[in-house]
Design an enzyme around this catalytic site. Structure first.
Site, PDB file in Angstrom:
ATOM      1  N   ILE A 160       3.721 -11.821  -0.442  1.00 44.27           N
ATOM      2  CA  ILE A 160       3.879 -11.480  -1.869  1.00 44.27           C
ATOM      3  C   ILE A 160       2.534 -11.068  -2.463  1.00 44.27           C
ATOM      4  CG2 ILE A 160       4.137 -12.563  -4.150  1.00 44.27           C
ATOM      5  CD1 ILE A 160       6.804 -11.910  -3.299  1.00 44.27           C
ATOM      6  N   VAL A 163       1.576  -7.588  -1.144  1.00 41.54           N
ATOM      7  CA  VAL A 163       2.291  -6.447  -1.738  1.00 41.54           C
ATOM      8  C   VAL A 163       1.907  -6.284  -3.211  1.00 41.54           C
ATOM      9  CG1 VAL A 163       4.575  -5.573  -2.378  1.00 41.54           C
ATOM     10  CG2 VAL A 163       4.204  -6.532  -0.099  1.00 41.54           C
ATOM     11  N   GLU A 164       1.735  -7.389  -3.925  1.00 42.41           N
ATOM     12  CA  GLU A 164       1.439  -7.302  -5.354  1.00 42.41           C
ATOM     13  C   GLU A 164       0.036  -6.753  -5.634  1.00 42.41           C
ATOM     14  OE1 GLU A 164       3.250  -7.695  -7.993  1.00 42.41           O
ATOM     15  OE2 GLU A 164       5.077  -8.425  -7.054  1.00 42.41           O
ATOM     16  N   THR A 165      -0.960  -7.288  -4.941  1.00 42.12           N
ATOM     17  CA  THR A 165      -2.346  -6.949  -5.328  1.00 42.12           C
ATOM     18  C   THR A 165      -3.284  -6.721  -4.144  1.00 42.12           C
ATOM     19  OG1 THR A 165      -2.984  -9.299  -5.421  1.00 42.12           O
ATOM     20  CG2 THR A 165      -2.189  -8.300  -7.460  1.00 42.12           C
ATOM     21  N   TYR A 315      11.407  -3.402  -2.240  1.00 45.07           N
ATOM     22  CA  TYR A 315      10.334  -4.376  -2.460  1.00 45.07           C
ATOM     23  C   TYR A 315      10.557  -5.617  -1.596  1.00 45.07           C
ATOM     24  CZ  TYR A 315       7.529  -7.946  -4.789  1.00 45.07           C
ATOM     25  OH  TYR A 315       6.647  -8.964  -5.050  1.00 45.07           O
TER      26      TYR A 315
END
Ligand SMILES: [Ca+2]
Length: 331
Positions: A160, A163-165, A315
């Site tokens: 997570i 993928v997010e940052t 996602y």
């Protein structure tokens, strides 16, 4: 960096404004809070008091109404909010990102072909896998503790954040106050949603001692390594390194908070997420458009949990595949 006094705010605000359009994501942001009394100090700091609104929103009736709402409902000082919103900026690029122009070209024959392949190439890369392993290794204790505390498989916590940052390298540079003010009062599309987030943001700064002009994040107001919106921050962020602050820009707090989010969303530890299948065989199946033909995946309840973080099959599948790739490589 917990002790920056309010007197430095204007310099900080200027520095943030100047770096706001930079594209280099490899900057670690300092914790955007200061000592625990600062929110009270700020509410009474002379430079934050204004009898009325000036600046971008000087004549904005909706902002005046919002301030009145915050005063009546939450007991904020009116002169403090006047001072704060007199420094808020309308960001044109935020308006453009929220309201993309309608597509006017010829209608593509197969608009979706390969959309999953293209998405996957962005998020399930060699760099994501190798940096994911490095992130896991350098935070092994916190990730193990979060996994055990909340019952969430560690590879999904890592994925997570990847993928997010990109493991905290790309947490965003837009000042949250500007982003949420712009999205609440200069765009109709999701104004109600963002006004609630702005309300939560101001409550968050008061509760946690954040300087309201300092937090930066995505153009949509998401913050930290896990990109939490302010309402999620208030409900689900945890102080996982026990330093007295919930700080989603801190790796350990972010790791604990992502695991807490998954736990509260119903994650089932050590249970399957998705398996590829050749054809429809009953049960919940998703279809993803790949360049070499569509893929069919049988999905389990944990897949839906990932989608609660971001409601997109692509996602959730990217998180799943990145998690599996990191786990297998790390063995
Ligand atoms: Ca902390």
């Amino acid at each position: 960096m917990k002790n920056t006094g309010y007197k430095r705010l204007s310099k900080l605000a200027l520095a943030l404004a100047l770096t706001g359009c930079a594209s280099n994501p490899a900057v670690k942001t300092d914790a955007p809070y200061t000592n625990t009394n600062t929110s009270t100090i700020l509410e009474h700091a002379p430079e934050y008091q204004a009898p009325g609104l000036t600046g971008t929103y000087a004549n904005s009736l909706p902002v005046q109404n919002f301030i009145r709402h915050m005063v009546l409902k939450h007991g904020f000082s009116e002169s403090y909010l006047n001072g704060l919103f007199s420094q808020a900026k309308r960001l044109d690029y935020v308006i453009r990102l929220e309201n993309p122009p309608p597509y006017r070209g010829p209608k593509p024959a197969h608009p979706k072909i390969g959309s999953w392949t293209r998405y996957r190439r962005q998020f399930v890369t060699e760099a994501h896998i190798s940096n994911g392993i490095a992130f896991w290794n350098s935070n092994a204790g916190a990730i193990q503790k979060a996994s055990v505390t909340y019952g969430v498989d560690p590879e999904y916590i890592v994925a997570i954040i990847g993928v997010e940052t990109f493991f905290g390298r790309n947490v965003g540079k837009t000042r949250i106050l500007d982003a949420l003010t712009t999205l609440s009062f200069d765009s109709q599309r999701r104004a109600k949603f963002f006004t609630t987030e702005l309300e939560n943001f101001l409550l968050m700064t008061r509760e946690e001692g954040y300087e309201p002009l300092k937090p930066v994040g995505s153009w949509a107001g998401a913050m930290g390594l896990g990109q939490f919106m302010p309402s999620s921050f208030r409900k689900l962020a945890v102080d996982f390194n026990n330093d007295g602050h919930r700080d989603l820009w801190d790796q350990h707090d972010a790791i604990g908070s992502v695991a807490h989010y998954f736990s509260r969303s119903g994650w089932q530890n050590n249970m399957p997420v998705a398996e590829q299948t050749k054809a429809y065989s009953g049960g919940p199946i998703i279809e993803l458009s790949a360049i070499n033909g569509n893929e069919y995946w049988h999905v389990h309840p944990n897949f839906k949990v990932i989608k609660k973080y971001n409601n997109s099959d692509k996602y959730a599948m990217a998180v799943h595949q990145l998690a599996q790739a990191i786990k297998q490589r790390r063995l």
